[in-house]
Design a protein around this motif. Structure first.
Motif, PDB file in Angstrom:
ATOM      1  N   LEU A  91       0.785  -1.113   0.100  1.00 33.97           N
ATOM      2  CA  LEU A  91       0.343   0.025   0.325  1.00 33.97           C
ATOM      3  C   LEU A  91       1.114   1.492   0.077  1.00 33.97           C
ATOM      4  CD1 LEU A  91      -2.589  -1.280   2.659  1.00 33.97           C
ATOM      5  CD2 LEU A  91      -2.783  -1.056   0.053  1.00 33.97           C
ATOM      6  N   GLY A 125      -5.573  -3.577  -1.634  1.00 30.37           N
ATOM      7  CA  GLY A 125      -5.455  -2.509  -1.841  1.00 30.37           C
ATOM      8  C   GLY A 125      -6.980  -1.662  -2.375  1.00 30.37           C
ATOM      9  N   ASP A 126      -8.010  -3.009  -3.052  1.00 29.11           N
ATOM     10  CA  ASP A 126      -9.181  -1.725  -3.284  1.00 29.11           C
ATOM     11  C   ASP A 126     -10.117  -1.486  -1.851  1.00 29.11           C
ATOM     12  OD1 ASP A 126      -8.409  -2.321  -5.805  1.00 29.11           O
ATOM     13  OD2 ASP A 126      -9.922  -3.619  -5.809  1.00 29.11           O
ATOM     14  N   TYR A 150      -8.652  -0.491   0.845  1.00 30.61           N
ATOM     15  CA  TYR A 150      -7.931   0.547   1.694  1.00 30.61           C
ATOM     16  C   TYR A 150      -8.261   1.832   0.725  1.00 30.61           C
ATOM     17  CZ  TYR A 150      -4.497   3.218   3.487  1.00 30.61           C
ATOM     18  OH  TYR A 150      -3.859   4.299   4.186  1.00 30.61           O
ATOM     19  N   GLU A 151      -8.338   1.481  -0.454  1.00 34.35           N
ATOM     20  CA  GLU A 151      -8.379   2.705  -1.576  1.00 34.35           C
ATOM     21  C   GLU A 151      -9.694   2.796  -1.398  1.00 34.35           C
ATOM     22  OE1 GLU A 151      -7.281   6.161  -4.117  1.00 34.35           O
ATOM     23  OE2 GLU A 151      -6.421   4.180  -2.813  1.00 34.35           O
ATOM     24  N   ASN A 152     -11.117   2.375  -1.198  1.00 37.64           N
ATOM     25  CA  ASN A 152     -12.189   2.671  -0.923  1.00 37.64           C
ATOM     26  C   ASN A 152     -12.714   3.221   0.343  1.00 37.64           C
ATOM     27  OD1 ASN A 152     -12.946   2.806  -3.612  1.00 37.64           O
ATOM     28  ND2 ASN A 152     -12.057   0.947  -3.810  1.00 37.64           N
ATOM     29  N   ARG A 153     -12.116   3.353   0.892  1.00 35.91           N
ATOM     30  CA  ARG A 153     -12.526   2.644   3.347  1.00 35.91           C
ATOM     31  C   ARG A 153     -13.806   3.799   3.285  1.00 35.91           C
ATOM     32  NH1 ARG A 153      -7.425   4.755   2.196  1.00 35.91           N
ATOM     33  NH2 ARG A 153      -6.610   6.442   3.966  1.00 35.91           N
TER      34      ARG A 153
END
Length: 120
Positions: A22, A86-87, A89-92
């Motif tokens: 990340l 990653g997805d 985390y990016e869209n949390r």
């Protein structure tokens, strides 16, 4: 009914590796680390549901000479789990109006050959 993990709460991917993926500071962070651990659990559960078996999975009986069970955790499954994290985390922060989140096609491709119970 969900797929039950074989190894319980064992860290399949080290927090340091997740942070590297990340591009986060590798130093311990009491706020971020528990969130990343939850994302790892969710990503493993999601990948497990996609392939229809627990991750890692046990080697088929008779294919190992050892009396201790051997477990399989292929590099492509590990990479797919990191992509899912990653997805997540990016869209949390949740959904943004007008934005559609689709399944990452790389995740599907990496997990496809490990799926079980697909039928004919």
């Amino acid at each position: 009914m969900g797929i039950q993990p074989i190894m319980g709460t064992v860290m399949l991917i080290e927090l340091e590796d997740i942070k590297r993926h990340l591009r986060l500071d590798p130093a311990p962070d009491s706020e971020t680390d528990p969130e990343l651990e939850s994302m790892l659990d969710a990503a493993v559960d999601h990948a497990s549901q996609l392939i229809g078996r627990p991750i890692p999975w046990e080697v088929a009986e008779g294919s190992s000479s050892s009396s201790d069970p051997d477990f399989i955790f292929p590099p492509s499954v590990r990479a797919a789990i990191l992509l899912i994290i990653g997805d997540l985390y990016e869209n949390r922060e949740g959904q943004v109006a007008g934005v559609t989140l689709d399944e990452n096609p790389a995740v599907i491709r990496m997990l496809h050959f490990y799926r079980v119970g697909l039928g004919v």
